[in-house]
Design a protein around this motif. Structure first.
Motif: not given
Length: 123
Positions: A39, A41, A78
């Motif tokens: 993922e 950020k 996500q």
């Protein structure tokens, strides 16, 4: 022994890449890997570069379109990214088989179409 990863040379020589996309890429690779999907950020990139969320999103889209990042989008999760070794080979070696199969099977509606795809070696 030092190993050269071609993607670094390729992006540094791409003069048509928007400068903001290159800045986002430089920031993003601190969080990403060439093997595992991770993922990203976006908030950390926004803060580091002092830009808004839409700027980072547009830059990531450009990087994915040009093959400098690979994106794995799963329903309800996500999106995850990874850095390819080279723009020539943007397909990840660790792509989950269920994700690739679901993309193919959701677009095939008839048995005849499915049989043609299987015989052509797509599935």
């Amino acid at each position: 022994m030092q190993i050269e990863i071609p993607i670094f040379r390729q992006i540094s020589r791409d003069l048509s890449l928007p400068p903001r996309a290159f800045q986002v890429w430089r920031s993003a690779i601190e969080f990403l890997d060439v093997v595992d999907w991770r993922e990203l950020k976006q908030m950390a990139i926004e803060l580091e570069l002092d830009v808004d969320q839409s700027t980072v999103s547009r830059a990531l889209a450009v990087l994915v379109d040009r093959g400098y990042l690979c994106k794995l989008a799963e329903i309800g999760a996500q999106p995850r990214y990874r850095v390819p070794l080279s723009r020539v080979d943007p397909v990840a070696p660790s792509t989950p088989p269920a994700a690739s199969e679901s993309v193919v099977t959701t677009h095939l509606t008839s048995r005849r179409t499915r049989a043609r795809v299987v015989s052509n070696g797509v599935v």
